[in-house]
Scaffold this motif. Structure first.
Motif, mmCIF file in Angstrom:
data_model
loop_
_atom_site.group_PDB
_atom_site.id
_atom_site.type_symbol
_atom_site.label_atom_id
_atom_site.label_comp_id
_atom_site.label_asym_id
_atom_site.label_seq_id
_atom_site.Cartn_x
_atom_site.Cartn_y
_atom_site.Cartn_z
ATOM 1 N N SER A 409 0.243 33.493 109.734
ATOM 2 C CA SER A 409 1.462 33.089 108.603
ATOM 3 C C SER A 409 0.989 31.807 107.734
ATOM 4 N N ASN A 410 0.676 30.827 108.469
ATOM 5 C CA ASN A 410 0.208 29.618 107.650
ATOM 6 C C ASN A 410 -0.946 29.786 106.848
ATOM 7 N N VAL A 412 -2.188 32.914 105.801
ATOM 8 C CA VAL A 412 -1.886 33.926 104.608
ATOM 9 C C VAL A 412 -0.983 33.292 103.395
ATOM 10 N N ALA A 413 -0.007 32.171 103.734
ATOM 11 C CA ALA A 413 0.723 31.791 102.631
ATOM 12 C C ALA A 413 -0.430 30.854 101.805
ATOM 13 N N LYS A 414 -1.404 30.519 102.265
ATOM 14 C CA LYS A 414 -2.166 29.523 101.392
ATOM 15 C C LYS A 414 -3.304 30.390 100.636
ATOM 16 N N LEU A 457 6.744 38.633 106.836
ATOM 17 C CA LEU A 457 6.623 36.909 107.011
ATOM 18 C C LEU A 457 5.885 36.438 105.731
ATOM 19 N N GLN A 458 5.055 37.146 104.919
ATOM 20 C CA GLN A 458 4.466 36.955 103.674
ATOM 21 C C GLN A 458 4.136 38.062 103.011
ATOM 22 N N GLY A 459 4.228 37.819 101.607
ATOM 23 C CA GLY A 459 3.836 38.848 100.678
ATOM 24 C C GLY A 459 4.771 40.213 100.605
ATOM 25 N N TYR A 463 1.801 41.555 92.483
ATOM 26 C CA TYR A 463 1.911 40.088 92.171
ATOM 27 C C TYR A 463 1.335 40.042 90.694
ATOM 28 N N MET A 475 -0.033 40.885 96.380
ATOM 29 C CA MET A 475 0.169 39.689 97.326
ATOM 30 C C MET A 475 -0.343 39.747 98.729
ATOM 31 N N THR A 477 -0.254 40.067 102.614
ATOM 32 C CA THR A 477 0.922 40.463 103.250
ATOM 33 C C THR A 477 0.615 40.346 104.708
ATOM 34 N N LEU A 478 1.701 39.694 105.240
ATOM 35 C CA LEU A 478 1.594 39.688 106.683
ATOM 36 C C LEU A 478 3.000 40.472 107.309
#
Length: 640
Positions: A409-410, A412-414, A457-459, A463, A475, A477-478
């Motif tokens: 998650s960390n 993918v967020a970056k 959790l992400q995306g 976008y 985006m 995605t997770l």
């Protein structure tokens, strides 16, 4: 940083695929001499003095052998191709509106644009039946000349070496062309377009001739047929065809081409309409390489039709073999039309590749290394990979599972999205070639999974890039805790979505991996190799990497899947032989013994009963496992 990484990968490609034995020997001599002098100055020479002296004494011999080997290697011919303006840094092109390859007011042309920036790249006429007929005929004539050339074996190697040399010298341009037409990053292009092609070319140069040598077979098991030798010879089919997908425009095109050339075939490639612009540049590279090596450039042809006219190509009677890379719905049409002409087809379709992480792996190895592998395996080329990681199935304790999820998650967020072809921004992931309806589908699948208990959790959505509002960006995605029956867990995503499922045990993880209709590739991670081997045997796929991701492809093994992932193989020895007529040849071991028709069975048969006894004894002597019975049969044959 992204540009530096692209340069690093280019240098790695050049180092790995341009070494020769002479360079290696010279490097070894220089290094050994330097080491010898250093140790002598330090007064620590004695323990290694004898061995180093011996090595240095052998070095000239090795150098001579290396140079002799080098003389047998055809030197590549040099040529240059003008760099397209659109591939030059900071090119300013107008944006195509609407961003679609089909423009209703000009249906005869295919409009090309960059999926990341929507810049217009050019338009090309869609080929007609007449165009395809002419291309096949040109290829046919060129193939006859190519294969009958006394220098065929030399020229086929020279063409491949020339292509390899050009690729190494023009890595940046080749990558830029791919990026303009597909929206991927320069790093992704270097790995997926350049490295993959260099590996295939160099593998064929090193192993292709051995793979195509006549295969000597045991021959008949009949005692009376032992005077015969049997072998299979691999001869070209003539003109072969390839229908290739758009995700890797250079690699998907060049792979079938170099295999066809080396096996003595001509080839007609039908590229996707979505990468028509880059395909024109890449085919010009191949034709220039052929020409500079003294081979008719018509040996390789490029055609491109609208999808509705694809039958004109797949059903063409002048093609002796087809390789199809694409989707299952299109494959049905291709195979049906090819069947009318009885043309054999290798079908490489989609995948739903699972990475199975066993209970012991995260506990013993931690999460950092495998998290990096997961990121590259999922987000390379925005997830548009047939052997990309589509599912991650994790077995084991919850605390290790959650640690992996947190780490991912960390990461993918970056992730940064955009276009780096002009190196004006640092990005990690580029655009997707398909937007619109594809994005609708992805968003629907993600929403369905969340409604059934998954954690996003992400995306999870498209976008809109501030600099490229018309670009096809989705985006990174997770999504975790996914129900294995959700659409996103059972259908090929072909996009930047990292999907994680939990399994109660390794056995359940394998069951989940086998639960979809696909069977292209998979990977197994375990610290117990024998356990990983056992799980590998149970995976119903065509390719498996143990403690790695998709390396079976770079190792040039035969590539293909099972179930809805297609059938047949390309790549490796089997791929080369698949482009050949496997001609079975039988002949006498010596001129002293040859076949004759024995009197009792020579037409017209004089005595039917005697003829029957003769053949029965022939069968008895040839196939009975008892030597006593064989001897009796031989006596019967001898006495009549």
């Amino acid at each position: 940083m992204a540009s530096n990484l692209s340069v690093l990968i280019s240098q790695l490609n050049e180092t790995l695929y341009s070494l020769d034995l002479t360079d290696l020997a010279n490097h070894w001599i220089n290094s050994s001499s330097e080491y010898y002098n250093v140790q002598k100055a330090r007064g620590t020479l004695f323990p290694i003095q004898i061995s180093l002296s011996l090595l240095l004494g052998l070095a000239p011999i090795i150098l001579v052998l290396a140079r002799k080997t080098r003389k047998r290697v055809e030197k590549p011919s040099k040529f240059e191709i003008p760099v397209p303006d659109e591939a030059k840094p900071n090119w300013k092109g107008k944006r195509l509106t609407p961003t679609d390859i089909y423009q209703p007011d000009d249906p005869a042309h295919i409009y090309c644009y960059c999926p990341a920036t929507s810049q217009f790249l050019g338009k090309f006429p869609a080929h007609t039946k007449q165009d395809i007929d002419e291309s096949v005929e040109k290829a046919k004539l060129a193939q006859l000349s190519f294969y009958s050339d006394p220098e065929f074996a030399v020229k086929r190697r020279k063409v491949l070496r020339t292509l390899c040399d050009f690729i190494l010298r023009n890595q940046e341009t080749i990558a830029r062309v791919a990026c303009r037409d597909s929206g991927k990053t320069m790093v992704d292009a270097s790995i997926g377009e350049i490295m993959a092609n260099l590996e295939k070319i160099n593998w064929i140069l090193a192993n292709g001739e051995r793979a195509l040598q006549p295969s000597v077979r045991p021959g008949s098991s009949n005692l009376f047929m032992k005077y015969k030798k049997a072998e299979v010879r691999y001869e070209p089919l003539g003109v072969v065809g390839a229908l290739i997908s758009w995700n890797y425009p250079f690699h998907n095109m060049l792979g079938p081409i170099v295999a066809a050339i080396f096996t003595g075939n001509a080839i007609v490639v039908k590229c996707s309409e979505r990468v028509r612009w880059s395909s024109e540049y890449y085919i010009s590279v191949v034709k220039a390489a052929l020409k500079v090596c003294g081979v008719d450039e018509n040996l390789v042809q490029l055609v491109c039709t609208w999808g509705k006219d694809g039958d004109l190509f797949s059903g063409h009677p002048g093609l002796s073999h087809l390789t199809f890379i694409g989707s299952k719905p299109v494959a049905h049409k291709v195979v049906a039309k090819a069947g009318e002409a009885l043309t054999p087809v290798v079908v490489e379709l989609g995948g739903k590749d699972a990475m199975v992480i066993c209970e012991d792996y995260l506990k013993n190895k931690g999460v950092d290394k495998i998290a990096s592998i997961l990121m590259r395996g999922t987000f390379q080329s925005a997830g548009q990979n047939c052997i990309g990681i589509e599912r991650v199935i994790v077995a084991g304790e919850e605390k290790y599972y959650e640690k992996l999820v947190e780490t991912l998650s960390n990461k993918v967020a970056k992730m940064r999205i955009g276009s780096d072809i002009d190196q004006s921004e640092e990005i990690d992931m580029g655009a997707m070639i398909m937007g619109g309806a594809k994005f609708d589908e992805l968003e629907q699948w993600i929403s369905e999974a969340v409604s059934r208990g998954a954690r996003l959790l992400q995306g999870g959505k498209r976008y809109v890039h501030p600099n490229y509002p018309q670009g096809h960006f989705f985006m990174p995605t997770l999504i975790v805790d996914v129900d294995p029956e959700c659409k996103i867990a059972t259908n090929e995503v072909f996009g930047p979505v990292l999907t994680i499922l939990r399994a109660a045990s390794d056995d359940e993880a394998v069951e989940m991996a086998n639960s979809t209709s696909y069977g292209l590739g998979s990977s197994v991670f375990s610290t117990d190799f024998h356990h990983a081997e056992e799980l590998t045997k149970r995976l119903k796929v065509g390719n498996v990497a143990i403690n790695d991701f998709a390396t079976f492809y770079l190792c040039q093994l035969p590539f293909g899947g099972v179930k809805d992932s297609g059938y047949g193989k390309f790549g490796g020895e089997e791929g080369l032989r698949g482009l050949c007529n496997e001609k079975s040849v039988c002949y006498d071991r010596t001129s002293l013994i040859s076949t004759g028709i024995p009197g009792p069975i020579d037409y017209p048969i004089a005595n039917g009963k005697k003829a029957w006894r003769f053949v029965a004894a022939l069968n008895q002597g040839g196939y009975d496992h008892s030597w006593w019975q064989k001897c009796k049969a031989i006596w019967t044959l001898a006495t009549g």
